[in-house]
Design a protein around this motif. Structure first.
Motif, PDB file in Angstrom:
ATOM      1  N   ARG A  29       0.808  -1.226   0.000  1.00 25.40           N
ATOM      2  CA  ARG A  29       0.000   0.000   0.000  1.00 25.40           C
ATOM      3  C   ARG A  29       0.839   1.273   0.000  1.00 25.40           C
ATOM      4  NH1 ARG A  29      -5.484  -1.218   2.859  1.00 25.40           N
ATOM      5  NH2 ARG A  29      -5.545  -3.476   2.753  1.00 25.40           N
ATOM      6  N   ARG A  30       2.143   1.111   0.006  1.00 23.49           N
ATOM      7  CA  ARG A  30       2.981   2.315   0.069  1.00 23.49           C
ATOM      8  C   ARG A  30       2.842   3.177  -1.185  1.00 23.49           C
ATOM      9  NH1 ARG A  30       8.741  -0.025   1.242  1.00 23.49           N
ATOM     10  NH2 ARG A  30       7.931  -1.524  -0.260  1.00 23.49           N
ATOM     11  N   ARG A  31       2.546   2.529  -2.340  1.00 20.40           N
ATOM     12  CA  ARG A  31       2.395   3.309  -3.575  1.00 20.40           C
ATOM     13  C   ARG A  31       1.240   4.293  -3.443  1.00 20.40           C
ATOM     14  NH1 ARG A  31       6.153  -0.503  -3.190  1.00 20.40           N
ATOM     15  NH2 ARG A  31       6.848  -1.380  -5.167  1.00 20.40           N
ATOM     16  N   MET A  32       0.091   3.763  -2.977  1.00 17.11           N
ATOM     17  CA  MET A  32      -1.050   4.640  -2.761  1.00 17.11           C
ATOM     18  C   MET A  32      -0.756   5.638  -1.658  1.00 17.11           C
ATOM     19  SD  MET A  32      -4.100   4.787  -4.177  1.00 17.11           S
ATOM     20  CE  MET A  32      -4.561   3.088  -4.567  1.00 17.11           C
ATOM     21  N   GLY A  33      -0.003   5.152  -0.655  1.00 19.33           N
ATOM     22  CA  GLY A  33       0.327   6.028   0.467  1.00 19.33           C
ATOM     23  C   GLY A  33       1.125   7.240   0.049  1.00 19.33           C
ATOM     24  N   ARG A  34       1.980   7.092  -0.944  1.00 17.53           N
ATOM     25  CA  ARG A  34       2.774   8.243  -1.411  1.00 17.53           C
ATOM     26  C   ARG A  34       1.872   9.322  -1.983  1.00 17.53           C
ATOM     27  NH1 ARG A  34       8.228   5.774  -4.297  1.00 17.53           N
ATOM     28  NH2 ARG A  34       8.755   4.271  -2.662  1.00 17.53           N
ATOM     29  N   PHE A  35       0.863   8.910  -2.739  1.00 15.02           N
ATOM     30  CA  PHE A  35      -0.063   9.903  -3.286  1.00 15.02           C
ATOM     31  C   PHE A  35      -0.978  10.444  -2.191  1.00 15.02           C
ATOM     32  CE2 PHE A  35       1.634   8.484  -7.173  1.00 15.02           C
ATOM     33  CZ  PHE A  35       1.265   9.375  -8.170  1.00 15.02           C
ATOM     34  N   ARG A  36      -1.314   9.610  -1.225  1.00 15.77           N
ATOM     35  CA  ARG A  36      -2.107  10.079  -0.098  1.00 15.77           C
ATOM     36  C   ARG A  36      -1.355  11.160   0.680  1.00 15.77           C
ATOM     37  NH1 ARG A  36      -2.143   5.702   2.756  1.00 15.77           N
ATOM     38  NH2 ARG A  36      -3.804   4.669   1.584  1.00 15.77           N
ATOM     39  N   ASP A  37      -0.028  11.009   0.717  1.00 18.15           N
ATOM     40  CA  ASP A  37       0.806  11.968   1.450  1.00 18.15           C
ATOM     41  C   ASP A  37       1.165  13.186   0.617  1.00 18.15           C
ATOM     42  OD1 ASP A  37       0.728  10.258   3.596  1.00 18.15           O
ATOM     43  OD2 ASP A  37       2.628   9.287   3.110  1.00 18.15           O
ATOM     44  N   GLY A  38       0.620  13.267  -0.605  1.00 10.82           N
ATOM     45  CA  GLY A  38       0.822  14.463  -1.408  1.00 10.82           C
ATOM     46  C   GLY A  38       1.811  14.340  -2.534  1.00 10.82           C
ATOM     47  N   ALA A  39       2.380  13.164  -2.752  1.00  6.93           N
ATOM     48  CA  ALA A  39       3.344  13.000  -3.841  1.00  6.93           C
ATOM     49  C   ALA A  39       2.650  13.186  -5.184  1.00  6.93           C
ATOM     50  CB  ALA A  39       3.984  11.611  -3.770  1.00  6.93           C
ATOM     51  N   THR A  40       3.382  13.662  -6.142  1.00  7.95           N
ATOM     52  CA  THR A  40       2.833  13.845  -7.498  1.00  7.95           C
ATOM     53  C   THR A  40       3.618  13.068  -8.544  1.00  7.95           C
ATOM     54  OG1 THR A  40       4.191  15.828  -7.774  1.00  7.95           O
ATOM     55  CG2 THR A  40       1.934  16.137  -6.960  1.00  7.95           C
ATOM     56  N   VAL A  41       4.755  12.494  -8.157  1.00  5.63           N
ATOM     57  CA  VAL A  41       5.570  11.720  -9.097  1.00  5.63           C
ATOM     58  C   VAL A  41       6.095  10.470  -8.394  1.00  5.63           C
ATOM     59  CG1 VAL A  41       6.273  13.733 -10.455  1.00  5.63           C
ATOM     60  CG2 VAL A  41       7.675  12.994  -8.511  1.00  5.63           C
ATOM     61  N   LEU A  42       6.457   9.494  -9.207  1.00  5.49           N
ATOM     62  CA  LEU A  42       7.135   8.288  -8.740  1.00  5.49           C
ATOM     63  C   LEU A  42       8.424   8.151  -9.531  1.00  5.49           C
ATOM     64  CD1 LEU A  42       4.135   5.762  -8.711  1.00  5.49           C
ATOM     65  CD2 LEU A  42       5.091   6.960  -6.736  1.00  5.49           C
ATOM     66  N   SER A  43       9.343   7.357  -9.018  1.00  7.43           N
ATOM     67  CA  SER A  43      10.574   7.128  -9.768  1.00  7.43           C
ATOM     68  C   SER A  43      10.253   6.398 -11.068  1.00  7.43           C
ATOM     69  CB  SER A  43      11.545   6.286  -8.936  1.00  7.43           C
ATOM     70  OG  SER A  43      11.063   4.957  -8.811  1.00  7.43           O
ATOM     71  N   ARG A  44      11.148   6.547 -12.028  1.00  7.07           N
ATOM     72  CA  ARG A  44      10.930   5.888 -13.316  1.00  7.07           C
ATOM     73  C   ARG A  44      10.859   4.372 -13.136  1.00  7.07           C
ATOM     74  NH1 ARG A  44      14.803   7.186 -18.338  1.00  7.07           N
ATOM     75  NH2 ARG A  44      13.663   9.162 -18.147  1.00  7.07           N
ATOM     76  N   ALA A  45      11.732   3.827 -12.287  1.00  4.93           N
ATOM     77  CA  ALA A  45      11.749   2.372 -12.093  1.00  4.93           C
ATOM     78  C   ALA A  45      10.432   1.881 -11.505  1.00  4.93           C
ATOM     79  CB  ALA A  45      12.917   1.987 -11.181  1.00  4.93           C
ATOM     80  N   LEU A  46       9.934   2.601 -10.501  1.00  6.11           N
ATOM     81  CA  LEU A  46       8.683   2.186  -9.868  1.00  6.11           C
ATOM     82  C   LEU A  46       7.503   2.364 -10.816  1.00  6.11           C
ATOM     83  CD1 LEU A  46       7.083   1.193  -7.487  1.00  6.11           C
ATOM     84  CD2 LEU A  46       7.129   3.500  -6.518  1.00  6.11           C
ATOM     85  N   THR A  47       7.497   3.447 -11.576  1.00  5.73           N
ATOM     86  CA  THR A  47       6.432   3.670 -12.547  1.00  5.73           C
ATOM     87  C   THR A  47       6.383   2.530 -13.566  1.00  5.73           C
ATOM     88  OG1 THR A  47       6.610   6.076 -12.316  1.00  5.73           O
ATOM     89  CG2 THR A  47       5.573   5.249 -14.316  1.00  5.73           C
ATOM     90  N   THR A  48       7.541   2.151 -14.076  1.00  9.94           N
ATOM     91  CA  THR A  48       7.617   1.055 -15.045  1.00  9.94           C
ATOM     92  C   THR A  48       7.162  -0.250 -14.425  1.00  9.94           C
ATOM     93  OG1 THR A  48       9.459   2.153 -16.164  1.00  9.94           O
ATOM     94  CG2 THR A  48       9.146  -0.197 -16.603  1.00  9.94           C
ATOM     95  N   GLN A  49       7.591  -0.495 -13.206  1.00 11.02           N
ATOM     96  CA  GLN A  49       7.227  -1.736 -12.528  1.00 11.02           C
ATOM     97  C   GLN A  49       5.713  -1.847 -12.365  1.00 11.02           C
ATOM     98  OE1 GLN A  49       8.500  -2.004  -8.461  1.00 11.02           O
ATOM     99  NE2 GLN A  49       8.461  -4.233  -8.437  1.00 11.02           N
ATOM    100  N   LEU A  50       5.076  -0.754 -11.987  1.00  8.54           N
ATOM    101  CA  LEU A  50       3.631  -0.779 -11.798  1.00  8.54           C
ATOM    102  C   LEU A  50       2.887  -0.950 -13.118  1.00  8.54           C
ATOM    103  CD1 LEU A  50       3.275   2.043  -9.131  1.00  8.54           C
ATOM    104  CD2 LEU A  50       2.955  -0.402  -8.779  1.00  8.54           C
ATOM    105  N   ILE A  51       3.338  -0.278 -14.154  1.00 12.13           N
ATOM    106  CA  ILE A  51       2.679  -0.398 -15.465  1.00 12.13           C
ATOM    107  C   ILE A  51       2.779  -1.832 -15.979  1.00 12.13           C
ATOM    108  CG2 ILE A  51       2.808   0.298 -17.892  1.00 12.13           C
ATOM    109  CD1 ILE A  51       3.646   3.096 -16.885  1.00 12.13           C
ATOM    110  N   VAL A  52       3.962  -2.417 -15.887  1.00 14.93           N
ATOM    111  CA  VAL A  52       4.148  -3.808 -16.331  1.00 14.93           C
ATOM    112  C   VAL A  52       3.303  -4.748 -15.478  1.00 14.93           C
ATOM    113  CG1 VAL A  52       5.808  -5.691 -16.531  1.00 14.93           C
ATOM    114  CG2 VAL A  52       6.434  -3.401 -17.292  1.00 14.93           C
ATOM    115  N   GLY A  53       3.300  -4.528 -14.166  1.00 13.38           N
ATOM    116  CA  GLY A  53       2.532  -5.398 -13.292  1.00 13.38           C
ATOM    117  C   GLY A  53       1.054  -5.370 -13.574  1.00 13.38           C
ATOM    118  N   LEU A  54       0.548  -4.219 -13.984  1.00 17.46           N
ATOM    119  CA  LEU A  54      -0.880  -4.070 -14.230  1.00 17.46           C
ATOM    120  C   LEU A  54      -1.324  -4.665 -15.566  1.00 17.46           C
ATOM    121  CD1 LEU A  54      -1.392  -0.535 -12.738  1.00 17.46           C
ATOM    122  CD2 LEU A  54      -2.548  -2.632 -11.998  1.00 17.46           C
TER     123      LEU A  54
END
Length: 345
Positions: free
Chosen positions: A19-44
């Protein structure tokens, strides 16, 4: 392909359980690292991960989920627009839950235009048109996820029955199988000697079952290896399918699991007959979940293993194992009558 499956499987675990991914946006984040973004897109790209995304977000997390899916969808630029389809569908489902039908339908239009065959997007689109309640979809997704989670947990428990051991005894089991295999390959048997070897394997199995029935589940490494090798012969395996009566099924199940665990690398290719026998016994006990896992495991090792395929199909078609047992017992009777060291008419 194998590496891609591994990547998707592990990305799916992160999407579904972390749940940390959602938690980052809950805490106000607007971007993710490129590696994490790619990982989530591939996973989905995995259906189970999308199901987790549908089922996961609580009402209070919908604004953060919406920002997360929008962020990921924007990163699916050409030539990767196909990867945006499940993410747009998740965005649309969140928007639908929020009552924002315009945003939901716009996202679904883009998803369906890109992939007209993506059934989840089409289904949600029809749901928004027909005035369905997204809470019904949410309840169904959560029920399905709970069922699959329970099934997976059961699979992990079941695997302990037959997965090769990883402890220090593995070396001993490997050496025993290596020695028995070398001896087996060095033999040149006549047809009569081959028949005697088949019946000898059944004798060893019957003796092992007596030990298990009497509470002494121990076989020498040599005997276990001989049973494993003997069961590579389809005639011997078929005779073993009808070895025990109903009262013997718990002991048979113990025996096949016990021996299957001895098929350690690089001898895991010897496991399919044992796994098939274990699955068959489990099916006769009414445990179709364990049976299905065992047959699937056998086919994972050897996709062309016909008996595992037939029995797995039998479960899927809800066949009666008692009728199959009658057939196997007829075959076993013929097998017994063929024994050359007995004075049979």
């Amino acid at each position: 392909m194998r590496d891609q499956r591994w990547t998707r499987r592990h990305a799916r675990v992160d999407v579904g359980a972390d749940r940390r991914r959602m938690g980052r946006f809950r805490d106000g984040a607007t971007v993710l690292s490129r590696a994490l973004t790619t990982q989530l897109i591939v996973g989905l790209q995995d259906d189970a991960a999308v199901e987790a995304g549908v089922a996961r977000a609580e009402d209070g997390d919908l604004p953060h989920a919406r920002r997360l899916w929008a962020y990921l969808a924007r990163h699916c630029a050409e030539p990767f627009t196909q990867e945006a389809v499940p993410i747009l569908t998740l965005f649309a489902f969140v928007a639908w839950r929020q009552g924002d039908l315009i945003a939901a339908r716009l996202a679904l239009r883009d998803a369906i235009t890109t992939d007209p065959d993506y059934e989840l997007a089409t289904g949600i689109h029809l749901g928004t048109i027909d005035g369905e309640d997204p809470r019904d979809w949410l309840a169904s997704a959560r029920e399905g996820r709970a069922h699959r989670t329970a099934h997976l947990q059961h699979a992990v428990e079941v695997a302990s029955e037959y997965r090769p051991t990883a402890d220090t005894t593995a070396v001993r089991y490997r050496e025993a199988l290596d020695a028995a295999t070398c001896h087996h390959h060095d033999q040149v048997l006549s047809e009569e000697e081959r028949l005697l070897a088949r019946h000898g394997t059944i004798d060893l199995i019957n003796g092992a079952l007596v030990d298990f029935r009497n509470g002494r589940p121990q076989l020498t490494d040599e005997i276990a290896a001989r049973i494993i090798l003997g069961l590579q012969d389809p005639h011997t395996r078929d005779a073993a399918l009808s070895t025990g009566e109903e009262s013997d099924l718990p002991y048979e199940r113990q025996l096949w699991g016990y021996i299957a665990r001895r098929c350690v690398p690089p001898r895991t290719g010897k496991a399919p007959p044992l796994l098939t026998l274990l699955g068959w016994v489990a099916w006769r006990q009414g445990d179709t979940v364990t049976a299905s896992h065992a047959f699937a495991e056998a086919l994972g090792i050897y996709p062309g293993y016909t008996m595992a395929t037939l029995l797995l199909d039998g479960i899927r078609m809800q066949c009666d194992p008692a009728r199959l047992l009658a057939t196997y017992r007829d075959a076993a009777a013929e097998f017994t009558a063929s024994r050359p060291d007995l004075d049979t008419p």
